[in-house]
Design a protein around this motif. Structure first.
Motif, short mmCIF file in Angstrom:
data_model
loop_
_atom_site.label_atom_id
_atom_site.label_comp_id
_atom_site.label_asym_id
_atom_site.label_seq_id
_atom_site.Cartn_x
_atom_site.Cartn_y
_atom_site.Cartn_z
N ILE A 52 -126.84 -72.28 53.17
CA ILE A 52 -126.52 -70.77 53.79
C ILE A 52 -124.97 -70.84 53.82
O ILE A 52 -124.40 -71.94 54.42
N VAL A 53 -124.26 -69.95 53.20
CA VAL A 53 -122.71 -70.06 53.14
C VAL A 53 -122.11 -68.68 53.52
O VAL A 53 -122.47 -67.74 53.05
N VAL A 54 -121.49 -68.77 54.97
CA VAL A 54 -120.78 -67.75 55.38
C VAL A 54 -119.12 -67.92 54.56
O VAL A 54 -118.86 -68.92 54.73
N THR A 55 -119.16 -66.78 53.99
CA THR A 55 -117.60 -66.77 53.29
C THR A 55 -117.05 -65.44 52.85
O THR A 55 -118.03 -64.48 52.84
N HIS A 56 -115.85 -65.42 52.70
CA HIS A 56 -115.35 -63.90 52.37
C HIS A 56 -114.94 -64.14 50.75
O HIS A 56 -114.46 -63.17 50.24
N GLU A 57 -115.25 -65.44 50.01
CA GLU A 57 -115.17 -65.47 48.52
C GLU A 57 -116.31 -64.62 48.13
O GLU A 57 -117.14 -65.48 47.39
N ILE A 58 -115.83 -63.37 47.43
CA ILE A 58 -116.96 -62.89 46.76
C ILE A 58 -117.12 -63.43 45.43
O ILE A 58 -118.33 -63.43 44.91
N GLY A 59 -116.18 -63.84 44.71
CA GLY A 59 -116.10 -64.45 43.50
C GLY A 59 -117.45 -65.79 43.50
O GLY A 59 -118.20 -66.02 42.84
N PHE A 60 -117.46 -66.61 44.69
CA PHE A 60 -118.21 -67.40 44.78
C PHE A 60 -119.92 -66.92 45.15
O PHE A 60 -120.70 -67.32 44.51
N ALA A 61 -119.76 -65.76 45.90
CA ALA A 61 -121.09 -65.10 45.99
C ALA A 61 -121.38 -64.71 44.50
O ALA A 61 -122.89 -64.81 44.33
N ARG A 62 -120.84 -64.04 43.79
CA ARG A 62 -121.02 -63.53 42.72
C ARG A 62 -121.65 -64.59 41.66
O ARG A 62 -122.66 -64.58 41.05
N GLU A 63 -120.77 -65.87 41.70
CA GLU A 63 -121.37 -66.92 40.75
C GLU A 63 -122.67 -67.93 41.20
O GLU A 63 -123.31 -68.25 40.48
N ALA A 64 -122.39 -68.18 42.50
CA ALA A 64 -123.33 -69.32 42.70
C ALA A 64 -124.49 -68.84 43.65
O ALA A 64 -125.51 -69.53 43.91
N LYS A 84 -129.98 -59.61 45.29
CA LYS A 84 -129.48 -60.44 44.27
C LYS A 84 -127.90 -59.95 44.03
O LYS A 84 -127.48 -58.73 44.38
N PRO A 85 -126.93 -60.97 44.04
CA PRO A 85 -125.55 -60.63 43.84
C PRO A 85 -125.06 -59.56 43.07
O PRO A 85 -124.46 -58.56 43.46
N GLU A 86 -125.77 -59.33 41.77
CA GLU A 86 -125.31 -58.39 41.08
C GLU A 86 -125.61 -56.79 41.58
O GLU A 86 -125.27 -56.04 41.07
N ASP A 87 -126.90 -56.93 42.61
CA ASP A 87 -127.11 -55.75 42.88
C ASP A 87 -126.12 -55.43 44.27
O ASP A 87 -125.68 -54.21 44.28
N VAL A 88 -126.14 -56.43 45.26
CA VAL A 88 -125.69 -56.16 46.38
C VAL A 88 -124.14 -55.79 46.11
O VAL A 88 -123.22 -54.99 46.90
N LEU A 89 -123.63 -56.73 45.37
CA LEU A 89 -121.88 -56.65 45.21
C LEU A 89 -121.48 -55.39 44.45
O LEU A 89 -120.38 -54.93 44.54
#
Ligand SMILES: Nc1ncnc2c1ncn2[C@@H]1O[C@H](COP(=O)(O)OP(=O)(O)O)[C@@H](O)[C@H]1O
Ligand SMILES: [Mg+2]
Length: 259
Positions: free
Chosen positions: A209-221, A238-243
């Motif tokens: 469980i990762v709290v982060t502001h790194e949107i790129g990490f969220a998208r990829e990982a 899913k990242p592709e939906d939420v982001l």
């Protein structure tokens, strides 16, 4: 096919409420995390993300609801149909299932990388120094820092210190890793190496469980992105939906800051 839905979750949070005096910080959080899943929590400052992570490994107690990790209520056990608070020792054993990495690396300044990593396994969990040291060397290799085993934190860059902190958290062989803004204190050029280490762990099947502001990490990982605001889960998926296509105005307005 959705294999995840048929497996018992590793983390099961239900209606979690947490207040500090009059301030209600968590207002009914429900979240399941499946074994091997990587969940990224996004949300504005003050929305309760750190508090929620701290409740999961019981650095904070909760006021209402329940949090189970690996089938056990953290901090409590059921005896004769009643919830009883566990001893500090029993909680320490439960916490062994959970590793945590903080924004500030919190390494012991007077210990080398290796000493930092073996401290909990030897000092708290009674592992032999030999076994713990062998494991620590493997972990240092895993985070790409074999050459820094005998260096003190002040001799390492911020990114290297954070990778030692990740190795230290892994040393207790946790089933679950919690990351609270692990790259927020780093110079921008050092963020990538820490994210790369985290991506490796995610690929190796660690539950995170990762709290982060790194949107790129969220998208990829991330397998799933959870958006929190005001002590609640506003939206997840899913990242592709939420982001890409957030459903809620608050998610949209939060994400618009990153574009
Ligand atoms: N130990 C504490 N005592 C009092 N208030 C706290 C404590 N920890 C956090 N808070 C408050 O709880 C709210 C949520 O904080 P936090 O969980 O750190 O949010 P986030 O990590 O999303 O930025 C904030 O208003 C913060 O000031
Ligand atoms: Mg926080």
């Amino acid at each position: 096919m959705n294999a995840i839905a048929t497996i018992e979750p590793l983390v099961r949070a239900r209606n979690v409420h947490k207040s500090f005096d009059q301030l209600e910080v968590l207002r009914g959080i429900d979240l399941d995390v499946a074994p091997g899943e990587v969940v990224v929590i996004l949300g504005p400052s003050g929305s309760g993300k750190s508090t929620f992570l701290r409740c999961i490994n019981r650095l904070e107690t909760i006021n209402q609801g329940s949090i189970e990790v690996d089938g056990e209520q953290i901090g409590y056990s059921f005896r004769k149909g009643k919830l009883v608070q566990l001893s500090n020792h029993a909680v320490a054993l439960q916490r062994r299932k959970i590793g945590m990495v903080f924004q500030q690396f919190n390494l012991y300044p007077h210990m080398t990388s290796l000493q930092n990593i073996i401290e909990a396994p030897v000092g708290i969990h009674g592992e032999s120094r030999k076994d713990a040291t062998e494991n620590a060397r493997r972990l240092l290799e895993r985070v790409g820092l074999s050459a820094k085993a005998d260096n003190y934190p002040r001799q390492l860059s911020g990114g290297q210190q954070q990778r030692v902190a990740i190795a230290r958290a892994l040393a207790i062989k946790p089933k679950l890793m919690l990351f609270d803004e692990p790259t927020s204190a780093l110079d921008p050029e050092l963020v990538g190496e820490v994210l790369a280490t985290m991506r490796d762990l995610a690929n190796q099947g660690l539950t995170m469980i990762v709290v982060t502001h790194e949107i790129g990490f969220a998208r990829e990982a991330a397998d799933r992105v959870v958006f929190m605001d005001g002590g609640k889960v506003v939206e997840q998926g899913k990242p592709e939906d939420v982001l890409v296509n957030p459903q809620h105005l608050r998610t949209r307005s939060f994400l618009s800051r990153f574009i």
